[in-house]
Scaffold this motif. Structure first.
Motif, PDB file in Angstrom:
ATOM      1  N   VAL A 153       5.549   8.400  48.706  1.00 60.38           N
ATOM      2  CA  VAL A 153       4.248   8.047  49.310  1.00 60.38           C
ATOM      3  C   VAL A 153       3.761   6.700  48.776  1.00 60.38           C
ATOM      4  O   VAL A 153       3.404   5.805  49.540  1.00 60.38           O
ATOM      5  CB  VAL A 153       3.203   9.153  49.055  1.00 60.38           C
ATOM      6  N   HIS A 154       3.738   6.527  47.461  1.00 61.41           N
ATOM      7  CA  HIS A 154       3.181   5.292  46.887  1.00 61.41           C
ATOM      8  C   HIS A 154       4.264   4.319  46.395  1.00 61.41           C
ATOM      9  O   HIS A 154       3.976   3.137  46.224  1.00 61.41           O
ATOM     10  CB  HIS A 154       2.237   5.626  45.731  1.00 61.41           C
ATOM     11  N   ILE A 213       6.408  14.082  39.154  1.00 63.88           N
ATOM     12  CA  ILE A 213       4.939  14.121  39.171  1.00 63.88           C
ATOM     13  C   ILE A 213       4.468  12.666  39.175  1.00 63.88           C
ATOM     14  O   ILE A 213       4.910  11.861  38.356  1.00 63.88           O
ATOM     15  CB  ILE A 213       4.381  14.880  37.943  1.00 63.88           C
ATOM     16  N   CYS A 214       3.569  12.346  40.100  1.00 70.22           N
ATOM     17  CA  CYS A 214       3.131  10.959  40.298  1.00 70.22           C
ATOM     18  C   CYS A 214       1.648  10.813  39.983  1.00 70.22           C
ATOM     19  O   CYS A 214       0.913  11.799  39.969  1.00 70.22           O
ATOM     20  CB  CYS A 214       3.358  10.539  41.748  1.00 70.22           C
ATOM     21  N   GLU A 215       1.221   9.571  39.778  1.00 73.08           N
ATOM     22  CA  GLU A 215      -0.173   9.205  39.544  1.00 73.08           C
ATOM     23  C   GLU A 215      -0.529   9.483  38.081  1.00 73.08           C
ATOM     24  O   GLU A 215      -0.534  10.622  37.637  1.00 73.08           O
ATOM     25  CB  GLU A 215      -1.149   9.957  40.462  1.00 73.08           C
ATOM     26  N   ILE A 256      -2.935  12.244  36.855  1.00 73.24           N
ATOM     27  CA  ILE A 256      -2.405  13.572  37.212  1.00 73.24           C
ATOM     28  C   ILE A 256      -1.260  13.928  36.262  1.00 73.24           C
ATOM     29  O   ILE A 256      -1.137  15.072  35.814  1.00 73.24           O
ATOM     30  CB  ILE A 256      -1.968  13.581  38.696  1.00 73.24           C
ATOM     31  N   ILE A 257      -0.459  12.933  35.913  1.00 72.18           N
ATOM     32  CA  ILE A 257       0.630  13.147  34.954  1.00 72.18           C
ATOM     33  C   ILE A 257       0.059  13.591  33.597  1.00 72.18           C
ATOM     34  O   ILE A 257       0.562  14.535  32.981  1.00 72.18           O
ATOM     35  CB  ILE A 257       1.472  11.858  34.798  1.00 72.18           C
ATOM     36  N   TYR A 274      -0.990  17.096  33.808  1.00 73.66           N
ATOM     37  CA  TYR A 274       0.202  17.960  33.878  1.00 73.66           C
ATOM     38  C   TYR A 274       0.788  18.161  32.484  1.00 73.66           C
ATOM     39  O   TYR A 274       1.120  19.284  32.085  1.00 73.66           O
ATOM     40  CB  TYR A 274       1.234  17.328  34.821  1.00 73.66           C
ATOM     41  N   ASP A 295      -1.243  20.515  30.540  1.00 72.09           N
ATOM     42  CA  ASP A 295      -1.083  21.898  31.023  1.00 72.09           C
ATOM     43  C   ASP A 295       0.232  22.510  30.563  1.00 72.09           C
ATOM     44  O   ASP A 295       0.281  23.677  30.188  1.00 72.09           O
ATOM     45  CB  ASP A 295      -1.100  21.926  32.560  1.00 72.09           C
ATOM     46  N   ALA A 349      -0.550  19.910  39.929  1.00 69.78           N
ATOM     47  CA  ALA A 349      -0.334  18.458  40.038  1.00 69.78           C
ATOM     48  C   ALA A 349      -0.153  18.051  41.502  1.00 69.78           C
ATOM     49  O   ALA A 349      -0.669  17.017  41.938  1.00 69.78           O
ATOM     50  CB  ALA A 349       0.886  18.045  39.201  1.00 69.78           C
ATOM     51  N   ARG A 401      -3.496  18.135  43.262  1.00 68.82           N
ATOM     52  CA  ARG A 401      -4.281  16.947  42.852  1.00 68.82           C
ATOM     53  C   ARG A 401      -3.736  15.679  43.500  1.00 68.82           C
ATOM     54  O   ARG A 401      -4.501  14.786  43.864  1.00 68.82           O
ATOM     55  CB  ARG A 401      -4.234  16.787  41.319  1.00 68.82           C
ATOM     56  N   PHE A 402      -2.418  15.586  43.623  1.00 69.56           N
ATOM     57  CA  PHE A 402      -1.800  14.397  44.215  1.00 69.56           C
ATOM     58  C   PHE A 402      -2.283  14.206  45.655  1.00 69.56           C
ATOM     59  O   PHE A 402      -2.734  13.118  46.038  1.00 69.56           O
ATOM     60  CB  PHE A 402      -0.268  14.528  44.192  1.00 69.56           C
ATOM     61  N   TRP A 403      -2.215  15.268  46.456  1.00 68.79           N
ATOM     62  CA  TRP A 403      -2.592  15.131  47.866  1.00 68.79           C
ATOM     63  C   TRP A 403      -4.101  14.947  48.029  1.00 68.79           C
ATOM     64  O   TRP A 403      -4.547  14.242  48.942  1.00 68.79           O
ATOM     65  CB  TRP A 403      -2.072  16.309  48.685  1.00 68.79           C
ATOM     66  N   ALA A 417      -5.994  13.293  45.949  1.00 68.12           N
ATOM     67  CA  ALA A 417      -6.214  11.874  45.634  1.00 68.12           C
ATOM     68  C   ALA A 417      -5.724  10.995  46.781  1.00 68.12           C
ATOM     69  O   ALA A 417      -6.376  10.009  47.149  1.00 68.12           O
ATOM     70  CB  ALA A 417      -5.501  11.512  44.327  1.00 68.12           C
ATOM     71  N   TYR A 418      -4.587  11.365  47.378  1.00 70.00           N
ATOM     72  CA  TYR A 418      -4.071  10.610  48.527  1.00 70.00           C
ATOM     73  C   TYR A 418      -5.096  10.598  49.662  1.00 70.00           C
ATOM     74  O   TYR A 418      -5.353   9.557  50.275  1.00 70.00           O
ATOM     75  CB  TYR A 418      -2.746  11.231  49.005  1.00 70.00           C
TER      76      TYR A 418
END
Lengths: 232, 232
Positions: free
Chosen positions: A52-53, A66-68, A71-72, A75, A78, B95, B98-100, B102-103
């Motif tokens: 996506v990015h 895992i992206c962003e 958020i990483i 994660y 967690d 995660a 959260r990713f989607w 944020a998208y």
């Protein structure tokens, strides 16, 4: 070192966002492989992992990407939950840390980037003022969040420390190039001390680039940008 | 109804972001006072509660203000933790949600807003294509996240349902004004069914504005925008 079950970070050493993932893994004492990306020619693994990015950082845990950056970090907190916590345990403190982290990325960082590209002294001063105004608010936030302790997160580096601290290398480069102080004794004395503590922390000091090295990289980057977009 | 210890939402009924806070409180069965703001003349309480952005929604819990819609949803999930969970329990699923989310806020929504302001048919088509491209990715995400169940969150409405679903009113208004289908049977059949299920959910149906009412509001808003920025 905590169990890692194959952890990789796709990154680039000058990126503040990549630094967030690395600091979070260091706090949790998780071993990981750092795969330096050539952002001029992104790897197949990066394009497949973040279609996506198409951006770094990507954390790959086992076979899961895992992206962003923020958020990483969440994660990592967690998954390796037994090690020191990164997010505050109190829901309100957690919301405040998330609020300022989002402010940094969405409002403050675009202003910060604008210092390099502002045309003329007046425009530059306006952008610098916005950046410093952000720091003054963050100084207040530091007093409230840290409650007299060394970090936003209290005794240990936490979520907002990571979100903010990763920009310190670029803040120092910007100060150097423009002959200004963005974080100083007069307006933001607490942040000034915090910044030193953060950079010296063992989870950070192997990851934070030296100002000189980052400044050299910035010069090359700016020369490329000027070549691509010559001034009118 | 769960204990509320005085919960207020400062909001505006047409705002998709305000809706997120309200749906999350409804899921947790928390009683709250909804204070409708006049965004042309913001209240002292709003300015004091969200001095950085001066925007709705603000959740006030006791005397504590919490700002930014997705942060509010996470706060609600953290505080009223015994009721149905909003965030997925698995860290990776969390995660991805959260990713989607944020998208949607950072990439998709700016395109969506661009449909109303695009100048000319070609520019409009390009923006519509971007919006639909986002939906095609979200259709794939739905298949993965829902695992055959009715919602992104599984059997119940979760974080990504709330983050995405709150836009459905405005999506329908945009479809109506432009004589197009953004979510349809051909490209996004799962989202089409999900959208109906979401709007009919008891936590949502008292909060989601009727398309006709929202369309009337949108007409007034666009007339004001045109008066402020007449076309060249």
């Amino acid at each position: 070192m905590a169990e890692s079950s194959e952890v990789k970070v796709l990154g680039a050493w000058p990126s503040p966002f990549v630094m967030r993932a690395r600091i979070a893994l260091n706090i949790k004492q998780v071993n990981y492989a750092f795969l330096e990306e050539n952002l001029g020619e992104k790897s197949e693994l990066l394009l497949k992992s973040n279609p996506v990015h198409k951006k770094v950082p990507v954390l790959i845990h086992g076979d899961k990407p895992i992206c962003e950056s923020l958020i990483i970090v969440q994660y990592i907190d967690d998954v390796w939950s037994s090690a020191p916590s990164i997010l505050p345990s109190d829901p309100y403190d957690r919301a405040i840390a998330r609020f300022w982290a989002a402010y940094l990325d969405e409002k403050w960082y675009p202003s910060m980037k604008g210092i390099a590209t502002a045309q003329g002294e007046e425009a530059k001063k306006a952008v610098v003022d916005q950046v410093v105004e952000g720091f003054v608010m963050l100084e207040e936030a530091f007093v409230k969040c840290s409650k007299g302790k060394p970090f936003f997160g209290g005794d240990q580096i936490g979520y907002l420390d990571i979100a903010f601290g990763c920009f310190l290398g670029w803040i120092r480069v910007t100060e150097k190039f423009n002959g200004i102080k963005l974080i100083d004794q007069a307006k933001t004395p607490q942040l000034l001390k915090w910044a030193d503590r953060f950079c010296q922390h063992p989870a950070v000091n192997g990851v934070m680039p030296e100002t000189e090295k980052l400044a050299e990289f910035a010069k090359i980057l700016m020369a490329k940008m000027r070549a691509a977009n010559p001034p009118n």
